[in-house]
Design a protein around this motif. Structure first.
Motif, short mmCIF file in Angstrom:
data_model
loop_
_atom_site.label_atom_id
_atom_site.label_comp_id
_atom_site.label_asym_id
_atom_site.label_seq_id
_atom_site.Cartn_x
_atom_site.Cartn_y
_atom_site.Cartn_z
N SER A 170 -0.34 0.34 9.43
CA SER A 170 0.65 -0.47 9.98
C SER A 170 1.77 -0.87 8.92
CB SER A 170 0.20 -1.81 10.37
OG SER A 170 -0.58 -2.59 9.42
N GLU A 171 1.44 -0.65 7.71
CA GLU A 171 2.35 -1.09 6.63
C GLU A 171 3.25 0.17 6.40
OE1 GLU A 171 1.21 -2.43 2.78
OE2 GLU A 171 -0.61 -3.46 3.50
N PHE A 172 2.83 1.29 6.55
CA PHE A 172 3.62 2.51 6.46
C PHE A 172 4.67 2.49 7.80
CE2 PHE A 172 0.25 3.46 3.77
CZ PHE A 172 0.86 4.36 2.91
N HIS A 226 11.12 4.47 -0.22
CA HIS A 226 12.25 4.29 -0.59
C HIS A 226 13.38 3.96 0.50
CE1 HIS A 226 10.70 5.58 -4.57
NE2 HIS A 226 11.95 4.89 -5.02
N GLY A 227 12.68 3.75 1.66
CA GLY A 227 13.38 3.47 3.14
C GLY A 227 13.92 4.50 3.57
N MET A 241 0.77 -1.16 -0.03
CA MET A 241 0.06 -0.01 0.10
C MET A 241 0.95 1.19 -0.22
SD MET A 241 -2.63 -1.45 -0.40
CE MET A 241 -4.18 -0.72 0.02
N VAL A 242 2.13 1.08 0.30
CA VAL A 242 2.90 2.28 0.37
C VAL A 242 3.32 2.63 -1.14
CG1 VAL A 242 5.39 3.30 1.14
CG2 VAL A 242 3.93 1.60 2.68
N MET A 274 7.25 -0.11 7.15
CA MET A 274 8.50 0.39 6.02
C MET A 274 9.18 1.40 6.48
SD MET A 274 8.89 0.07 2.61
CE MET A 274 10.15 0.67 1.88
N ILE A 275 8.80 2.32 7.63
CA ILE A 275 9.83 3.00 8.20
C ILE A 275 10.84 2.55 9.08
CG2 ILE A 275 9.86 5.17 9.90
CD1 ILE A 275 7.10 5.99 8.58
N GLU A 276 10.35 1.68 10.02
CA GLU A 276 11.10 0.80 10.67
C GLU A 276 11.99 0.02 10.32
OE1 GLU A 276 10.63 -2.20 14.92
OE2 GLU A 276 8.93 -1.29 13.82
#
Length: 430
Positions: free
Chosen positions: A413-415, A370-371, A332-333, A418-420
Motif C-alpha cells: 500500500s505504501e508503494f 522520486h515520484g 518503506m519505499v 507513492m505512485i498515486e
C-alpha cells in the motif's frame, strides 16, 4: 557499542578490562582447555564430530547448515593437503558481530579453528577478514603470535604430533567475497567471483584441495561444545537450534549493539534488552537476518522467537542474525531504495540475471521513490525478481530479490500511495 553477553562466545569476558582479548585473560577463563582435553585424552575425530552433531550448532554465517554434518563431509584419507577457512568477511548490511569476536575474544576463534583442524585432519587454516576493518585484522595477527609463542599453534602443538598452521588474510571489502567460493577465489589471488557448484569445496576448494569453510561465530562456539559437551550446548537453545547466538541489533532502538542470547528467545525480550524503541515510537517492521532477509511487519515479528525455524515459518530468515529495527516513521519505499542500490552496486557482474536484474530493480524502485512511478511498476518488480531468483551461480541475486518481495508482500500500500500521490506516505528513512 553495546555487547550483551549471555552465552558461550563471550563467556566470562570482562569488557572493562582493556586486556580482555589477550591470551593470558583467555586462559584464565578456561581458554584452550578444550584443546588440551582433546590432546591429553586422545579424543578421536569421530568423537569430536559426534559432539558437534549432538550440539545442533548451525552455521552462524547465514545459511544455518549443521556444523557437525559439514565437518563429516571432509574426506578422511585424502593423501594431499586439506584446508580450513574461516569466513570473517562480514559484508552483510546490519551485521557487525564477527568484528566484535576478533577484537574482543580472538582466541576463542583460534581455538575453535585448531579443534576443527584436528577433527578433520587438516593442518593449515586461513581466516579471511573483511578489508574495511584493518585494526581488527592487526589485533587478530597479535593474537595469532600469542598463540604460537605459547605452543598452541604451529608444529607439535603442546608436545604432541599434531600440527596446525593458521594465517590471517586481509580482504578488500567486496561483499561478494562473503560467498564462500568467491572467498576462495580471492584467497588464491584471483578476482572474487563465485564458482559453479558442484564440485563443492569439501571435494574441490582452496587450490583445488578439500576445504571446509565456516563462519567466525561458528568456530568461536566450538571450544565450549568440546569443553562442556554437545548436549549442554544444545540445551542452551532449543531442538534443531542449539546454543546461544549473537544478534547485531541496529536501527530505531535505544541501545544498538551485539546481544548474545539463547536461540528461541522471544523477539519481544530481545527488543526489551535493547532498551525498547527509540523515542517511544511504535515498532513498524523488522529485518531479522541481515539486509537480504525479507522484512516482517511488527505484528508478525512480535510473535516470533529468535531461532532459525520460527523466523523461517514467519516467512523470513534468521540469516546472520542482523536485526534491523524500523519505527512507525520509516518510509518503506525509501528503505527498499537503499537496499536495492546496495545489491546493484555489489553484484560482481558474472551472471546476466544478477548483473542486469539488480540494476533494473534499483532503477524502478528509485523511480517510484522520486515520484515518477507507474502502476505497472509493481508487477514489473515482481516479474524481474522471478527472472533473477534461482538463476544465478550464487545467492546474491536471490538476496536482491528477497527485500523486494518482502516489502511488496507486507507494505504494498505504501508503494501504491507513492505512485498515486507522488509523495511519501511516511517520513524518509532516517
Amino acid at each position: 557499542m553495546t555487547v550483551y553477553a549471555k552465552g558461550v562466545v563471550f563467556e566470562g569476558v570482562d569488557f572493562d578490562n582493556p586486556n580482555h582479548w589477550r591470551l593470558e585473560e583467555y586462559v584464565k577463563r578456561g581458554g584452550y582447555a578444550a584443546l588440551k582435553k582433546i590432546l591429553n585424552e586422545k579424543i578421536t575425530q569421530d568423537e569430536i564430530i559426534a559432539e558437534m552433531k549432538t550440539s545442533a550448532l548451525r552455521g552462524r554465517g547465514g545459511a544455518g547448515f549443521p556444523t557437525g554434518l559439514k565437518w563429516s563431509f571432509m574426506p578422511r584419507n585424502f593423501p594431499g593437503q586439506k584446508y580450513l577457512v574461516c569466513n570473517t568477511d562480514e559484508g552483510e548490511p546490519g551485521t557487525f558481530k564477527d568484528l566484535d569476536i576478533i577484537v574482543s575474544n580472538p582466541h576463542a576463534l583460534i581455538e575453535g579453528m585448531i579443534i576443527g583442524g584436528y577433527a578433520m585432519g587438516i593442518t593449515v587454516g586461513y581466516n579471511y577478514i573483511h578489508g574495511e576493518v584493518f585494526e581488527a585484522y592487526e589485533r587478530f595477527e597479535e593474537a595469532l603470535e600469542e598463540a604460537r609463542a605459547a605452543g598452541f599453534l604451529g608444529d607439535n602443538i603442546l608436545g604432541t604430533d599434531f600440527c596446525f598452521q593458521l594465517h590471517a588474510h586481509h580482504g578488500y571489502g567486496a561483499y561478494i567475497c562473503g560467498e564462500e567460493t568467491a572467498l576462495l577465489e580471492s584467497l588464491e589471488g584471483k578476482k572474487g567471483q563465485p564458482r559453479f557448484k558442484p564440485p563443492f569445496p569439501a571435494s574441490y576448494g582452496l587450490y583445488g584441495k578439500p576445504t571446509t569453510i565456516n563462519n567466525t561465530e561458528t568456530f568461536a562456539s566450538v571450544p565450549y561444545i568440546i569443553r562442556e559437551g554437545g548436549q549442554k550446548f544444545l540445551e542452551l537453545g532449543k531442538p534443531n537450534n542449539g546454543g546461544t547466538k549473537l544478534f547485531s541489533v541496529s536501527g530505531h532502538v535505544n541501545r544498538p549493539g551485539n546481544y548474545e542470547i539463547p536461540l528461541g528467545t522471544p523477539f519481544s525480550e530481545l527488543l526489551e534488552m535493547c532498551g525498547g524503541m527509540r523515542g517511544g515510537k511504535k515498532l513498524k517492521a523488522v529485518i531479522p537476518g541481515g539486509s537480504s532477509a525479507p522484512v516482517l511487519p511488527a505484528d508478525i515479528m512480535m510473535q516470533c522467537t529468535m531461532d532459525y525455524d520460527s523466523i523461517a515459518k514467519a516467512g523470513s530468515m534468521l540469516g546472520s542474525g542482523a536485526v534491523i529495527v524500523m519505527d512507525e516513521t520509516v518510509c518503506m519505499v525509501s528503505a527498499l531504495e537503499r537496499l536495492s542500490y546496495f545489491y546493484h552496486e555489489e553484484s560482481c557482474g558474472q551472471c546476466t540475471p544478477c548483473r542486469e536484474g539488480t540494476g533494473w530493480l534499483y532503477r524502478i524502485v528509485h523511480r517510484i521513490a522520486h515520484g515518477e512511478g507507474r502502476p505497472e511498476d509493481l508487477d514489473l518488480l515482481a516479474s524481474i525478481g522471478d527472472n533473477i531468483a534461482g538463476r544465478t551461480i550464487c545467492a546474491l541475486g536471490d538476496a536482491a530479490v528477497f527485500p523486494v518481495r518482502g516489502m511488496l508482500k507486507h507494505f504494498r500500500s505504501e508503494f501504491e500511495y507513492m505512485i498515486e500521490h507522488k509523495t511519501r506516505q511516511f517520513a524518509a528513512l532516517s
